[in-house]
Design a protein around this motif. Sequence first.
Motif, PDB file in Angstrom:
ATOM      1  N   ASP A 397       0.557  -1.254   0.092  1.00 16.20           N
ATOM      2  CA  ASP A 397       0.094  -0.039   0.179  1.00 16.20           C
ATOM      3  C   ASP A 397       1.136   1.271  -0.019  1.00 16.20           C
ATOM      4  OD1 ASP A 397      -2.258  -1.515   0.013  1.00 16.20           O
ATOM      5  OD2 ASP A 397      -2.560  -1.022   2.076  1.00 16.20           O
ATOM      6  N   HIS A 398       2.065   0.960   0.418  1.00 17.97           N
ATOM      7  CA  HIS A 398       2.980   2.225   0.395  1.00 17.97           C
ATOM      8  C   HIS A 398       3.031   2.985  -0.713  1.00 17.97           C
ATOM      9  CE1 HIS A 398       6.226   4.230   2.628  1.00 17.97           C
ATOM     10  NE2 HIS A 398       5.404   3.624   3.651  1.00 17.97           N
ATOM     11  N   ALA A 399       3.454   4.344  -0.828  1.00 19.74           N
ATOM     12  CA  ALA A 399       3.474   5.110  -2.041  1.00 19.74           C
ATOM     13  C   ALA A 399       4.665   4.776  -2.631  1.00 19.74           C
ATOM     14  CB  ALA A 399       3.488   6.422  -1.652  1.00 19.74           C
ATOM     15  N   THR A 400       5.753   4.376  -1.916  1.00 19.51           N
ATOM     16  CA  THR A 400       7.048   4.051  -2.676  1.00 19.51           C
ATOM     17  C   THR A 400       7.221   2.609  -2.237  1.00 19.51           C
ATOM     18  OG1 THR A 400       8.202   4.980  -0.685  1.00 19.51           O
ATOM     19  CG2 THR A 400       8.166   6.445  -2.507  1.00 19.51           C
ATOM     20  N   PRO A 401       7.197   1.655  -3.109  1.00 20.36           N
ATOM     21  CA  PRO A 401       7.407   0.252  -2.855  1.00 20.36           C
ATOM     22  C   PRO A 401       8.667  -0.040  -2.280  1.00 20.36           C
ATOM     23  CG  PRO A 401       6.641   0.633  -5.216  1.00 20.36           C
ATOM     24  CD  PRO A 401       6.757   1.996  -4.481  1.00 20.36           C
ATOM     25  N   GLN A 402       8.885  -0.829  -1.252  1.00 22.65           N
ATOM     26  CA  GLN A 402      10.128  -1.320  -0.884  1.00 22.65           C
ATOM     27  C   GLN A 402      10.404  -2.939  -1.068  1.00 22.65           C
ATOM     28  OE1 GLN A 402       8.556   0.134   3.096  1.00 22.65           O
ATOM     29  NE2 GLN A 402      10.264   1.423   3.119  1.00 22.65           N
ATOM     30  N   PRO A 403      10.799  -3.014  -2.421  1.00 21.89           N
ATOM     31  CA  PRO A 403      11.017  -4.419  -2.767  1.00 21.89           C
ATOM     32  C   PRO A 403      11.863  -5.242  -1.830  1.00 21.89           C
ATOM     33  CG  PRO A 403      12.159  -3.009  -4.517  1.00 21.89           C
ATOM     34  CD  PRO A 403      11.348  -2.079  -3.426  1.00 21.89           C
ATOM     35  N   GLU A 404      13.108  -4.590  -1.182  1.00 25.05           N
ATOM     36  CA  GLU A 404      14.151  -5.418  -0.608  1.00 25.05           C
ATOM     37  C   GLU A 404      13.091  -5.935   0.820  1.00 25.05           C
ATOM     38  OE1 GLU A 404      14.816  -2.430  -1.625  1.00 25.05           O
ATOM     39  OE2 GLU A 404      16.168  -3.001  -3.147  1.00 25.05           O
ATOM     40  N   GLU A 405      12.459  -4.876   1.325  1.00 21.87           N
ATOM     41  CA  GLU A 405      11.884  -5.188   2.812  1.00 21.87           C
ATOM     42  C   GLU A 405      10.634  -6.400   2.374  1.00 21.87           C
ATOM     43  OE1 GLU A 405      10.837  -2.351   5.225  1.00 21.87           O
ATOM     44  OE2 GLU A 405      12.851  -1.354   5.184  1.00 21.87           O
ATOM     45  N   MET A 406       9.982  -6.010   1.305  1.00 20.58           N
ATOM     46  CA  MET A 406       9.160  -7.088   1.052  1.00 20.58           C
ATOM     47  C   MET A 406       9.504  -8.381   0.740  1.00 20.58           C
ATOM     48  SD  MET A 406       6.331  -4.654  -1.265  1.00 20.58           S
ATOM     49  CE  MET A 406       5.603  -6.030  -2.179  1.00 20.58           C
ATOM     50  N   GLN A 407      10.679  -8.459  -0.015  1.00 18.43           N
ATOM     51  CA  GLN A 407      11.278  -9.811  -0.430  1.00 18.43           C
ATOM     52  C   GLN A 407      11.692 -10.615   0.974  1.00 18.43           C
ATOM     53  OE1 GLN A 407      14.901  -9.606  -2.582  1.00 18.43           O
ATOM     54  NE2 GLN A 407      14.785 -11.528  -3.324  1.00 18.43           N
ATOM     55  N   ALA A 408      12.324  -9.660   1.893  1.00 17.14           N
ATOM     56  CA  ALA A 408      12.680 -10.102   3.408  1.00 17.14           C
ATOM     57  C   ALA A 408      11.488 -10.886   4.063  1.00 17.14           C
ATOM     58  CB  ALA A 408      13.422  -9.046   4.179  1.00 17.14           C
ATOM     59  N   CYS A 409      10.285 -10.068   4.045  1.00 17.45           N
ATOM     60  CA  CYS A 409       9.158 -10.372   4.583  1.00 17.45           C
ATOM     61  C   CYS A 409       8.614 -11.895   4.065  1.00 17.45           C
ATOM     62  CB  CYS A 409       7.889  -9.639   4.483  1.00 17.45           C
ATOM     63  SG  CYS A 409       7.795  -8.100   5.487  1.00 17.45           S
ATOM     64  N   VAL A 410       8.534 -11.713   2.618  1.00 14.26           N
ATOM     65  CA  VAL A 410       8.182 -12.986   2.059  1.00 14.26           C
ATOM     66  C   VAL A 410       9.252 -14.347   2.272  1.00 14.26           C
ATOM     67  CG1 VAL A 410       7.725 -14.211  -0.107  1.00 14.26           C
ATOM     68  CG2 VAL A 410       6.904 -11.942   0.225  1.00 14.26           C
ATOM     69  N   GLN A 411      10.385 -13.903   2.502  1.00 18.29           N
ATOM     70  CA  GLN A 411      11.399 -15.046   2.488  1.00 18.29           C
ATOM     71  C   GLN A 411      11.122 -15.527   4.285  1.00 18.29           C
ATOM     72  OE1 GLN A 411      15.166 -13.227   1.988  1.00 18.29           O
ATOM     73  NE2 GLN A 411      15.034 -13.933  -0.253  1.00 18.29           N
ATOM     74  N   ARG A 412      10.836 -14.617   5.033  1.00 18.50           N
ATOM     75  CA  ARG A 412      10.553 -15.086   6.544  1.00 18.50           C
ATOM     76  C   ARG A 412       9.290 -15.961   6.443  1.00 18.50           C
ATOM     77  NH1 ARG A 412      12.581 -10.060   8.085  1.00 18.50           N
ATOM     78  NH2 ARG A 412      10.461  -9.087   7.934  1.00 18.50           N
ATOM     79  N   MET A 413       8.349 -15.402   5.686  1.00 16.41           N
ATOM     80  CA  MET A 413       7.046 -16.241   5.431  1.00 16.41           C
ATOM     81  C   MET A 413       7.352 -17.737   5.157  1.00 16.41           C
ATOM     82  SD  MET A 413       4.675 -13.197   4.004  1.00 16.41           S
ATOM     83  CE  MET A 413       3.355 -14.241   3.566  1.00 16.41           C
ATOM     84  N   ILE A 414       8.129 -17.604   4.102  1.00 16.43           N
ATOM     85  CA  ILE A 414       8.524 -19.097   3.673  1.00 16.43           C
ATOM     86  C   ILE A 414       9.330 -19.870   4.620  1.00 16.43           C
ATOM     87  CG2 ILE A 414       9.964 -20.485   1.888  1.00 16.43           C
ATOM     88  CD1 ILE A 414       9.249 -18.090  -0.160  1.00 16.43           C
ATOM     89  N   ALA A 415      10.356 -19.280   5.121  1.00 20.94           N
ATOM     90  CA  ALA A 415      10.821 -19.967   6.297  1.00 20.94           C
ATOM     91  C   ALA A 415      10.130 -20.522   7.576  1.00 20.94           C
ATOM     92  CB  ALA A 415      12.011 -19.029   6.723  1.00 20.94           C
ATOM     93  N   ASP A 416       9.061 -19.489   7.934  1.00 19.35           N
ATOM     94  CA  ASP A 416       8.339 -20.041   8.850  1.00 19.35           C
ATOM     95  C   ASP A 416       7.270 -21.016   8.536  1.00 19.35           C
ATOM     96  OD1 ASP A 416       9.122 -18.486  10.802  1.00 19.35           O
ATOM     97  OD2 ASP A 416       8.118 -16.843  10.361  1.00 19.35           O
ATOM     98  N   GLY A 417       6.652 -21.035   7.293  1.00 20.05           N
ATOM     99  CA  GLY A 417       5.736 -22.137   6.673  1.00 20.05           C
ATOM    100  C   GLY A 417       6.563 -23.418   6.712  1.00 20.05           C
ATOM    101  N   ARG A 418       7.743 -23.362   6.274  1.00 19.55           N
ATOM    102  CA  ARG A 418       8.541 -24.621   6.088  1.00 19.55           C
ATOM    103  C   ARG A 418       8.917 -25.030   7.601  1.00 19.55           C
ATOM    104  NH1 ARG A 418      12.630 -22.726   1.541  1.00 19.55           N
ATOM    105  NH2 ARG A 418      11.670 -23.645  -0.384  1.00 19.55           N
TER     106      ARG A 418
END
Length: 589
Positions: A397-418
Amino acid sequence: MDLRLCCLGPGYTWISFRLGFSLASAGFAFLIVIVLLSLLESFVSSVIFSVFSAACLNYYFTEPIFSFSVASPQDLMGLATFAITSLIITALVRHTRHLGDARREQARLLDLTHDPVFVRDMNDVISYWNRGAEELYGWKKTEAIGKISPQLLQTRFPVPLNEITDTLLRTGRWEGELVRTRRDGQQVVVASRLSLQKSENGRSLAKLETNNDITERRRAEDALRRSQAEYLAEAQRLSLTGSFGWNVISGEVFWSDQSFRIFEYDPAIPPTIKGVLKRTHPDDVALVQRVVKQSIDARQDFDFKNRLLMPDGSIKHLHVVAHAVKEDASKLQYYGAIKDITATRLAEEQLHESQVELAHVARVTALGELSASIAHEVSQPLAAIVTNGDACLRRLDHATPQPEEMQACVQRMIADGRRASEIVRRIRALTKRDTPEKTCLDLNDVVNDVALLVQHEIFTHRVSMRLELAPALPPLLAGRVELQQVILNLVLNGIQAMDGISDGPRELLIRTRQDEVGDLVLTAQDSGTGIKPERFGQLFDPFFTTKPDGMGMGLSICRSIIEAHGGRVCAFNHIRRGAVVQFSVPPSA
Ligand code: ADP
């Protein structure tokens, strides 16, 4: 004697004188009487008669007659010859009579013995037969003497007769058992001792045989042997164990009745190795052939288990053991036993199945105890996934997307899911009730598996768990789930043992190492109440528990799992505080 001599001497002399006998004729006539006297009378009588005769010959038959003087030297010579001849004859006859007496005495003594004794010449013609022989064989002395002994007694020899004769001539004796037939047709078994009688110049003269009637003894022994054989056959039937003999060189095979029963072959048909292999389960034929061949090559005993596939499709499990008998380099025989272990095998399989079932129940019970911990373990990564998902959305939703931070979030989600799915996978593996499959494992990995499962348990019981894992341990061949179960049991027991501790730290130390013989060792050391000395003997017994809601199966299952992996398990108290439960297992070869 003297009276007869008194009459005989003068009478005989007078007759000879009246008949006008010469010195030689009268001397000859006197010699005949001396021989007769020597044969009939005593030595003394003969000597007296000889002296009397010489005197008479001198007085009546030499010139001058009626005088003891001798005119002619020929007469003197004749008288001397007569005297010497008569004395020699007397001595010889005496000697011969002595020999005869001695023989008669020996024969009388041999008659006194109860043992049969008889003598035969080198052509086996019987020359002496004592009373014992008469009694045993039923033939009278008069009937036996002059007969050929093997024919008269219908002798059955244990070895060819010429072998016996050879031994007798070589050593002077022979001993053995003979079967003979009595006069009444009955058979007797005798222990026979033969000795050779030789002349002074070493010529074989006769064979002396003494016998002992051992018919009754043999009969009793045969009866005993028969009854022993019957007992043995019965014992073999009851224990389902057959016996066999196998001459590897000739290929000859011997089976006991029970062996025929095990292989379900007709006892009338001689057993063969081909027949054995025909019954052997096709999957085991190569194994049996290999083990037996190796044993024959090394001339060693063999011991193996195999299966039989019977004509009705049923399977029999056998345990075969055999001992190699090596008489010499060219001979090799095996004597062995075949045990039908089908019933034991089935019982073992059933026991194994119940153990697997029990282990499953114990694991489910342990997991029940861990449910809070597991729920926490699973809910934690799930909550983290949700949090990370929210954060990701916010960043979108943020005006300026922050891809690195979003990538980190997704990676953490994947790690937790695993992580969550790994926990679920391990729980599912633990609740499965299957026969464990052994794989090459790192003991430290299995410890880490368990540590992950018990995190929350450790936390809620306020225990500090420390892992001291030796690096670069060799792998071991084991069932992963089984090993997890063992370690899980030790950890849970340690945690529970520290429950009642209000003073002092609650520490659980899990240590792995390799011992001096190369085995892998795991030690679970707690700082709990320790084990009461009187309980050491029961600790690993099934259903032994001191906990109100305990099953008492944990350590018992641990022990059977570890022993099934060729290892050992033990428990002892730590010198300072708490208990130590430890197992060791050999690494994979
Ligand atoms: P359960 O845990 O169901 O009682 P186990 O076979 O695991 O069955 O344990 C048997 C008994 O051994 C326990 O009840 C306890 O008395 C004793 N025990 C096992 N581990 C420990 C330990 N670490 N410290 C003290 N006692 C122990």
